[in-house]
Write an enzyme that holds these catalytic residues in place. Structure first.
Site, PDB file in Angstrom:
ATOM      1  CG  ASN A  11      -1.719   1.220   1.416  1.00  0.00           C
ATOM      2  OD1 ASN A  11      -1.813   2.040   0.497  1.00  0.00           O
ATOM      3  ND2 ASN A  11      -2.339   1.366   2.579  1.00  0.00           N
ATOM      4  CD1 TRP A  12       3.281   0.968  -3.084  1.00  0.00           C
ATOM      5  CD2 TRP A  12       3.434   2.319  -4.863  1.00  0.00           C
ATOM      6  NE1 TRP A  12       3.934   0.282  -4.074  1.00  0.00           N
ATOM      7  CE2 TRP A  12       4.042   1.080  -5.182  1.00  0.00           C
ATOM      8  CE3 TRP A  12       3.409   3.306  -5.843  1.00  0.00           C
ATOM      9  CZ2 TRP A  12       4.622   0.828  -6.426  1.00  0.00           C
ATOM     10  CZ3 TRP A  12       3.978   3.064  -7.087  1.00  0.00           C
ATOM     11  CH2 TRP A  12       4.581   1.842  -7.376  1.00  0.00           C
ATOM     12  CE  LYS A  13      -0.006   3.327   4.801  1.00  0.00           C
ATOM     13  NZ  LYS A  13      -0.111   3.505   6.242  1.00  0.00           N
ATOM     14  CG  HIS A 102      -5.904   1.551   5.215  1.00  0.00           C
ATOM     15  ND1 HIS A 102      -5.503   2.486   6.151  1.00  0.00           N
ATOM     16  CD2 HIS A 102      -4.835   0.746   5.010  1.00  0.00           C
ATOM     17  CE1 HIS A 102      -4.246   2.254   6.481  1.00  0.00           C
ATOM     18  NE2 HIS A 102      -3.813   1.208   5.812  1.00  0.00           N
ATOM     19  CD  GLU A 104      -3.117   5.273   6.885  1.00  0.00           C
ATOM     20  OE1 GLU A 104      -3.062   5.369   5.642  1.00  0.00           O
ATOM     21  OE2 GLU A 104      -2.190   4.805   7.575  1.00  0.00           O
ATOM     22  CD  GLU A 172      -3.528  -2.873   7.354  1.00  0.00           C
ATOM     23  OE1 GLU A 172      -2.398  -3.053   6.901  1.00  0.00           O
ATOM     24  OE2 GLU A 172      -4.191  -1.863   7.104  1.00  0.00           O
ATOM     25  N   GLY A 178       2.381   1.878  10.836  1.00  0.00           N
ATOM     26  CA  GLY A 178       3.344   2.968  10.716  1.00  0.00           C
ATOM     27  C   GLY A 178       4.051   3.329  12.008  1.00  0.00           C
ATOM     28  CB  SER A 216       5.121  -2.156  12.099  1.00  0.00           C
ATOM     29  OG  SER A 216       4.675  -0.833  12.373  1.00  0.00           O
ATOM     30  N   GLY A 237       2.744  -1.268   4.344  1.00  0.00           N
ATOM     31  CA  GLY A 237       2.719   0.155   4.032  1.00  0.00           C
ATOM     32  C   GLY A 237       4.121   0.671   3.771  1.00  0.00           C
ATOM     33  N   GLY A 238       4.745   1.225   4.803  1.00  0.00           N
ATOM     34  CA  GLY A 238       6.044   1.883   4.653  1.00  0.00           C
ATOM     35  C   GLY A 238       7.084   1.060   3.902  1.00  0.00           C
TER      36      GLY A 238
HETATM   37  C1  PEP Z   1      -0.835  -0.038   6.181  1.00  0.00           C
HETATM   38  O1  PEP Z   1      -0.992   1.165   6.129  1.00  0.00           O
HETATM   39  O2  PEP Z   1      -1.657  -0.784   5.655  1.00  0.00           O
HETATM   40  C2  PEP Z   1       0.338  -0.545   6.877  1.00  0.00           C
HETATM   41  C3  PEP Z   1       0.350  -1.786   7.263  1.00  0.00           C
HETATM   42  O3  PEP Z   1       1.377   0.340   7.087  1.00  0.00           O
HETATM   43  P1  PEP Z   1       2.809  -0.003   7.738  1.00  0.00           P
HETATM   44  O4  PEP Z   1       3.318  -1.259   7.093  1.00  0.00           O
HETATM   45  O5  PEP Z   1       3.659   1.183   7.394  1.00  0.00           O
HETATM   46  O6  PEP Z   1       2.595  -0.177   9.189  1.00  0.00           O
END
Ligand code: PEP
Length: 253
Positions: A11-13, A102, A104, A172, A178, A216, A237-238
């Site tokens: 997920n590049w956001k 998600h 967010e 999640e 994050g 994470s 994500g990151g």
């Molecule tokens: C996400 O936003 O779906 C996510 C899992 O982010 P991260 O891996 O950065 O925690």
């Protein structure tokens, strides 16, 4: 039924301009043959980059080496919804998946389970596989409510037509996204086992639904998380913004 093949979804956001997207997508695609025996790879760029990434990866997409997905969709197919993207628009660009619900989106755009359900249904009608995100806040976990929250969110957002081939669920925990913090392996296993039990109860082939863990995930913790019985992949994500890290997570499957 055999365990579903691992899916590593990035997920590049809201990250990346065109040059970044092309470089990242090309680097992931170049490494995809090396991990394809272990995991399917999915990239979910921001809507602005989907077309470019799809064109850049036309060959890899055709060979099924990678897939592309959206990060959200509207529940209607068209209309007066400024700034939104409809599910058929994503299909039209070559997407096979879309993330819905998600945290967010739930937090920043006040999306609730009925809205996520509508989006998941719209995605399926457009031929997309919705990745339905669920997960508790830190306060809910501290109160011992994590399983209740996850069960309520799945029950409230799973389309009636759901089956193993057309839906993915991502657990999640919000406090792990994050932050560099992750639940213990026992805690992840407890939630995933409960999700599996709910899905096998509700669906004929619920044992084949892919259950992703997100929050994470990094190359250093991926192997132990992906080794858990009812974890069938990761939503990243990151670390998905770094091709080497993303591929290392897939290689850990
Ligand atoms: C996400 O936003 O779906 C996510 C899992 O982010 P991260 O891996 O950065 O925690």
């Amino acid at each position: 039924m055999a365990a579903p093949k691992t899916l590593i979804a990035g997920n590049w956001k809201m990250n990346g301009l065109r040059a970044d997207g092309v470089t990242l997508a090309k680097t992931v695609a170049a490494g995809a043959p090396g991990v394809s025996a272990k995991a399917d790879l999915l990239m979910c760029p921001p809507a602005t980059l989907i077309s470019l990434v799809a064109n850049t990866l036309a060959e890899a997409l055709r060979h099924g080496l990678v897939s592309i997905g959206g990060q959200d969709c509207h529940h209607e197919v068209s209309g007066a919804h400024t700034g939104d993207v409809a599910a058929p628009m994503l299909t039209d660009l070559g997407c096979g998946y879309v993330i819905v619900g998600h945290s967010e989106r739930r937090t920043n755009h006040s999306e609730d389970d009925p809205m996520v359900w509508q989006k998941a249904v719209a995605a399926q009608l457009a031929g997309l596989i919705p990745i339905i995100c669920v997960g508790e806040t830190e306060e809910e976990r501290d109160r011992g409510e994590a399983l209740d929250v996850v069960r309520r969110q799945i029950n409230g957002s799973l389309p009636d037509a759901a089956k193993a081939a057309n839906v993915v669920i991502a657990y999640e925990p919000i406090w792990a996204i994050g932050t560099g913090r992750t639940p213990s392996l026992d805690d992840i296993a407890e939630v995933h086992d409960a999700m599996r039990a709910l899905l096998t109860d509700r669906l004929n082939d619920g044992d084949g639904v892919r259950l992703l863990y997100g929050g994470s995930v990094k190359p250093g913790n991926a192997a132990e998380i992906l080794a858990l019985a009812n974890v069938n992949g990761a939503l990243v994500g990151g670390a998905s913004l770094n091709a080497e890290d993303f591929l290392a997570i897939a290689a850990a499957a």
